[in-house]
Motif scaffolding. Sequence first.
Motif, short mmCIF file in Angstrom:
data_model
loop_
_atom_site.label_atom_id
_atom_site.label_comp_id
_atom_site.label_asym_id
_atom_site.label_seq_id
_atom_site.Cartn_x
_atom_site.Cartn_y
_atom_site.Cartn_z
N GLN A 188 0.83 -1.20 0.00
CA GLN A 188 0.00 0.00 0.00
C GLN A 188 0.86 1.26 0.00
N GLY A 189 2.02 1.19 0.68
CA GLY A 189 2.91 2.34 0.74
C GLY A 189 3.53 2.68 -0.60
N MET A 190 3.59 1.72 -1.54
CA MET A 190 4.12 1.97 -2.87
C MET A 190 3.09 2.65 -3.77
N VAL A 191 1.81 2.43 -3.48
CA VAL A 191 0.74 2.85 -4.37
C VAL A 191 0.05 4.14 -3.90
N TYR A 192 -0.10 4.29 -2.58
CA TYR A 192 -0.87 5.41 -2.04
C TYR A 192 0.02 6.38 -1.28
N GLU A 193 -0.43 7.62 -1.18
CA GLU A 193 0.35 8.65 -0.49
C GLU A 193 -0.55 9.45 0.45
N SER A 194 0.10 10.13 1.37
CA SER A 194 -0.58 10.94 2.38
C SER A 194 -0.31 12.43 2.13
N LEU A 215 9.28 0.73 2.56
CA LEU A 215 10.60 1.08 2.05
C LEU A 215 10.42 2.02 0.85
N PRO A 216 11.30 3.01 0.70
CA PRO A 216 11.21 3.92 -0.46
C PRO A 216 11.89 3.31 -1.68
N PHE A 217 11.21 2.40 -2.36
CA PHE A 217 11.76 1.76 -3.55
C PHE A 217 12.07 2.78 -4.65
N GLU A 218 11.35 3.92 -4.63
CA GLU A 218 11.53 4.91 -5.69
C GLU A 218 12.91 5.54 -5.68
N PHE A 219 13.66 5.39 -4.57
CA PHE A 219 15.00 5.96 -4.50
C PHE A 219 16.09 4.95 -4.87
N SER A 235 17.40 2.93 1.50
CA SER A 235 17.22 3.80 2.67
C SER A 235 15.95 3.37 3.39
N PHE A 236 15.62 4.09 4.44
CA PHE A 236 14.48 3.69 5.27
C PHE A 236 13.60 4.90 5.55
N GLY A 240 -3.84 4.93 -6.74
CA GLY A 240 -3.36 5.98 -5.85
C GLY A 240 -2.62 7.04 -6.63
N THR A 241 -1.76 7.78 -5.92
CA THR A 241 -0.93 8.81 -6.55
C THR A 241 0.55 8.45 -6.46
N GLY A 242 0.88 7.29 -5.90
CA GLY A 242 2.25 6.94 -5.55
C GLY A 242 3.16 6.61 -6.71
N PRO A 243 4.43 6.30 -6.41
CA PRO A 243 5.44 6.06 -7.44
C PRO A 243 5.26 4.75 -8.20
N TYR A 244 4.44 3.85 -7.67
CA TYR A 244 4.22 2.57 -8.35
C TYR A 244 2.73 2.29 -8.54
N ILE A 245 2.44 1.59 -9.64
CA ILE A 245 1.07 1.23 -10.01
C ILE A 245 0.93 -0.28 -9.90
N LEU A 246 -0.12 -0.73 -9.22
CA LEU A 246 -0.41 -2.16 -9.16
C LEU A 246 -0.96 -2.60 -10.51
N THR A 247 -0.24 -3.52 -11.20
CA THR A 247 -0.65 -3.92 -12.55
C THR A 247 -1.16 -5.36 -12.61
#
Length: 486
Positions: A13-19, A478-482, A470-471, A143-150
Motif C-alpha cells: 500500500q505504501g508503494m501505491v498510495y500517499e498521504s 521502504l522507499p523503492f523509488e529511490f 534507505s528507510f 493511488g498517486t504513488g510512485p508505483y502502479i499495481l498492474t
Amino acid sequence: MNPHLYAGSMPAQGMVYESLVENTEEGIQPLLAESWEISDDGKVYTFHLREDVEFHDGEPFNADAVKKNIEAVQRNVDLHSWIKLSQKIVECNVIDEYTVELVLSEAYYPTLVELSMTRPYVFLSPNDFTNEETKDGVNGYHGTGPYILTEHVKDNYATFEANENYWGGEPSIKKITAKVLPAGETTFLALQKGEVNFIFTDDRGTDSIDVEAMNQLIDTGEYQLVRSEAMNTKIIAANSSNAESPVSETAVREAIWHTIDRETIANDILAGTETVADTLFSHNIHYANVELKDRGYDIETAEAILEQAGWTLENERNARTKDGIPLAMNLYYDSNSSSQKTQAEFIQASLREIGIQLEIIGEESTSIANRRATGDYDLLFNQTWGLAYDPQSTIAAFTSESSYLHTTSGINNADELYKKIEEVMISTDEDTRASLYADILTIVHDEAVFIPISNGSVTVVAPHNLNGISFKQTQFELPFEFMYFE
C-alpha cells in the motif's frame, strides 16, 4: 489493497498510495500537501495541495478528492478508533480547488503524524469508490504513488510498475514483483535459486529470516545486508494491577529487570540482529532522548532489592517467600517465535538464580493480546508500536483497556501519569510537550512496568549492486523509488 481497511500489505500500500504529509528524521515534511497552517487554538489545519498530481487512472488529485477520502474513512470511524485522530475530526471542508481545511473537536498535537501513516488517511481515486464508499469494498486501486499495481494473484504474487507520470519523477526501478513465501528456509532457498533477489523484514517481533541462512547469503558476495536504526523496542510488560501477584510490587519488577542479561540475548540468542535496549524507547524516537536512571544487569543488586522488600530465600527452597507467599509468576511468549521461546527459557533460568520461580507459557499472539486486554497475566512479551507511531501511540495505550491499562494502573502515581498523558496529547507548545513526555517516561521507567529487552530494526537483504537503499520513519515501508542498479 483497499487503503482504508487493514487486511492488506502495508509495504504494498505504501508503494501505491500517499498521504498529505511525510514523517521523516527531520520531522513532518510536505508530500501531497505543499504547505499548511495550524490555527492558534490547534483545532483547524489548512492544507495547500500540490497542483501537479494525478491518480493512476488520470483523475485529478485535488481538494474534492481529499474531502471524499477523509469522509469515507470517517464514515467507518469505529474501525479506526485505534487512531485517536479519527475521534477528533469534525469536518473536512473544500476552500478552493487546491486548498482543504480539516476541523478538529480539540487540539491534538499528533495530527500531522497520524495523517502521515500508511493508512487510513491516504488517497484513492474517487472513481474506485463503490457507491461513494470504501468501507464495503472498492472497484480499483489507483493511488498517486510512485508505483502502479498492474497484476495481482491473491496469496501468490503482485506486480508493481513504475508510475511514468509520478509527480516526484519516474522511479529507476521499473518493475517490482512481490511474492508470497513462508518465512524461514523456503525464502532462503528462493534466494539461492534466484527466484527472489530482495527481502526485508517489517519487524513485527516474529522470526521471518533465518539468521544463519542470511549470513550464508552475505558471505557469497552477491548480496548486501542493510539495517535501519532502531524501529521498536521488544519488552516484557508487567501487570502492576494484579494485587495477588508478586509482580505488582515495584521491587520485584526492578529485581527482574536487573537479572536479565540483555547483552547475551541480543548478541547470542538474537545473533546480533537486534541491539540492547535499556529504556522503553530508543533515543532516536522523538521526545524519548530523556535521561533515566541506569538499571543494568546486576545479580547482586537484584538480590539486595528483594531482601530489602522482605522476600527471603530459605535453605533448600526453590523460590523466595514473604508472609508464606512464594515468589512465583508466569511469563507468556509467542509460540510461533522460536527466539521468544529461547529468551523465555534463558530468563527463566536467570530468575531461578535469585529465587524467583517463573513458569513460561507459549500461546498464539491473539491469545497473548487477549490476556493483555483482560489483565490475565503476570508478565508477557510485547513490543512498542514503533516508528512512526511512537511515542504517542504506545503512550496513549497506557490508558487503553485493550492495551496497557493493566500494566500501568497499579503503580503508585497512575493518576498523575494519566493526567500527563491527557495533557501531552493536546499541548500546542513544543517545550511543554517535551517536558510532559520526560515526566511520563520517567514515571514508567522508575516503576519498571515495561522491562526493555532489545531494539528491533528493518533488515534488508539485496543484490550487492543495488544502490539507494534507505528507510522511512516506519518499519512497514521502504522507499523503492529511490533505489537504482549500478
